[in-house]
Design a protein around this motif. Structure first.
Motif, PDB file in Angstrom:
ATOM      1  N   GLU A 107       0.853  -1.192   0.000  1.00 51.51           N
ATOM      2  CA  GLU A 107       0.000   0.000   0.000  1.00 51.51           C
ATOM      3  C   GLU A 107       0.890   1.244   0.000  1.00 51.51           C
ATOM      4  O   GLU A 107       1.667   1.456   0.939  1.00 51.51           O
ATOM      5  N   PRO A 108       0.826   2.075  -1.057  1.00 56.29           N
ATOM      6  CA  PRO A 108       1.697   3.249  -1.151  1.00 56.29           C
ATOM      7  C   PRO A 108       1.649   4.125   0.103  1.00 56.29           C
ATOM      8  O   PRO A 108       0.608   4.322   0.701  1.00 56.29           O
ATOM      9  N   GLN A 109       2.828   4.609   0.479  1.00 56.09           N
ATOM     10  CA  GLN A 109       3.031   5.528   1.602  1.00 56.09           C
ATOM     11  C   GLN A 109       2.767   4.916   2.979  1.00 56.09           C
ATOM     12  O   GLN A 109       2.783   5.640   3.973  1.00 56.09           O
ATOM     13  N   SER A 110       2.498   3.609   3.053  1.00 52.78           N
ATOM     14  CA  SER A 110       2.263   3.016   4.377  1.00 52.78           C
ATOM     15  C   SER A 110       3.596   2.731   5.068  1.00 52.78           C
ATOM     16  O   SER A 110       4.629   2.568   4.430  1.00 52.78           O
ATOM     17  N   ARG A 126       9.174   3.511   5.063  1.00 55.10           N
ATOM     18  CA  ARG A 126       7.899   3.871   4.453  1.00 55.10           C
ATOM     19  C   ARG A 126       7.926   3.419   2.998  1.00 55.10           C
ATOM     20  O   ARG A 126       8.916   3.611   2.298  1.00 55.10           O
ATOM     21  N   LEU A 127       6.810   2.802   2.580  1.00 54.59           N
ATOM     22  CA  LEU A 127       6.685   2.432   1.179  1.00 54.59           C
ATOM     23  C   LEU A 127       6.550   3.707   0.351  1.00 54.59           C
ATOM     24  O   LEU A 127       5.903   4.661   0.784  1.00 54.59           O
ATOM     25  N   ASP A 128       7.174   3.727  -0.819  1.00 56.42           N
ATOM     26  CA  ASP A 128       7.095   4.916  -1.668  1.00 56.42           C
ATOM     27  C   ASP A 128       5.743   4.994  -2.378  1.00 56.42           C
ATOM     28  O   ASP A 128       4.840   4.197  -2.105  1.00 56.42           O
ATOM     29  N   SER A 129       5.595   5.942  -3.289  1.00 56.65           N
ATOM     30  CA  SER A 129       4.314   6.147  -3.981  1.00 56.65           C
ATOM     31  C   SER A 129       3.931   4.965  -4.870  1.00 56.65           C
ATOM     32  O   SER A 129       2.778   4.853  -5.282  1.00 56.65           O
ATOM     33  N   ASN A 130       4.883   4.083  -5.167  1.00 62.47           N
ATOM     34  CA  ASN A 130       4.601   2.864  -5.936  1.00 62.47           C
ATOM     35  C   ASN A 130       4.361   1.657  -5.039  1.00 62.47           C
ATOM     36  O   ASN A 130       4.142   0.556  -5.525  1.00 62.47           O
ATOM     37  N   GLY A 131       4.482   1.834  -3.721  1.00 62.11           N
ATOM     38  CA  GLY A 131       4.303   0.725  -2.780  1.00 62.11           C
ATOM     39  C   GLY A 131       5.541  -0.134  -2.643  1.00 62.11           C
ATOM     40  O   GLY A 131       5.451  -1.321  -2.357  1.00 62.11           O
ATOM     41  N   THR A 149       3.370  -4.250   8.503  1.00 64.77           N
ATOM     42  CA  THR A 149       2.700  -3.056   7.987  1.00 64.77           C
ATOM     43  C   THR A 149       1.235  -3.162   8.387  1.00 64.77           C
ATOM     44  O   THR A 149       0.830  -4.127   9.035  1.00 64.77           O
ATOM     45  N   ASN A 150       0.414  -2.216   7.931  1.00 68.72           N
ATOM     46  CA  ASN A 150      -1.004  -2.289   8.258  1.00 68.72           C
ATOM     47  C   ASN A 150      -1.737  -3.324   7.401  1.00 68.72           C
ATOM     48  O   ASN A 150      -2.862  -3.685   7.707  1.00 68.72           O
ATOM     49  N   SER A 151      -1.091  -3.834   6.335  1.00 73.06           N
ATOM     50  CA  SER A 151      -1.785  -4.805   5.486  1.00 73.06           C
ATOM     51  C   SER A 151      -1.117  -6.172   5.415  1.00 73.06           C
ATOM     52  O   SER A 151      -1.705  -7.110   4.897  1.00 73.06           O
TER      53      SER A 151
END
Length: 159
Positions: A107-110, A126-131, A149-151
């Motif tokens: 999930e991007p930005q998570s 942090r995951l970037d805008s591409n996840g 992560t949250n997912s």
């Protein structure tokens, strides 16, 4: 008597063909996640405390037993159908390359948190805008680590 022998032979042949068609071990978790390990990865299932441990030529992953629904052998046809369903559900991929853990498709930005087996935080990312994210593992001690992560979450072992 001859008919019984023929029937027995046919059943044994069918059973043998079914065993040879199996190509993977699938671990189904209660939260709906499925992990597959192909026989080419040489999977070995063991137990450690309250965890099922799947070790392959590429990685070692711990699954808490209370989170597991079932462990089965899958054939190529079953695996192909289930992989398509899994891809629709989640496309997160993990790999180790160049001294880093690579995560793609999250999930991007998570946020991504890295803990040691004792539960102590050893890194926050942090995951970037591409996840995607690259987590350096070169400086980590030999131990078992948890990525959360949250997912998704998973464990890996650094030898």
């Amino acid at each position: 008597m001859k008919e019984k022998r023929i029937l027995l032979f046919m059943l044994l042949t069918l059973a043998t063909m079914t065993v040879w068609a199996q190509s993977a071990i699938a671990i189904y978790q209660k939260d709906g996640k499925v992990a597959r390990f192909t026989f080419s990865e040489k999977p070995v299932v063991t137990y450690s405390d309250a965890d099922l441990v799947m070790t392959t030529t590429k990685t070692s992953v711990h699954y808490p037993l209370y989170m597991l629904k079932k462990l089965i052998f899958e054939d190529e046809l079953t695996a192909a159908v289930n992989i398509e369903a899994l891809e629709m559900k989640s496309s997160v991929q993990f790999s180790f390359k160049g001294g880093a853990l690579s995560i793609v498709g999250g999930e991007p930005q998570s946020s991504v948190n890295l803990f040691n087996i004792k539960g102590m935080s050893v890194g926050q990312y942090r995951l970037d805008s591409n996840g995607s994210v690259e987590i350096p593992t070169q400086s980590l001690d030999s131990d078992i680590y948890i990525v959360k992560t949250n997912s998704f979450s998973f464990k890996f072992r650094k030898p």
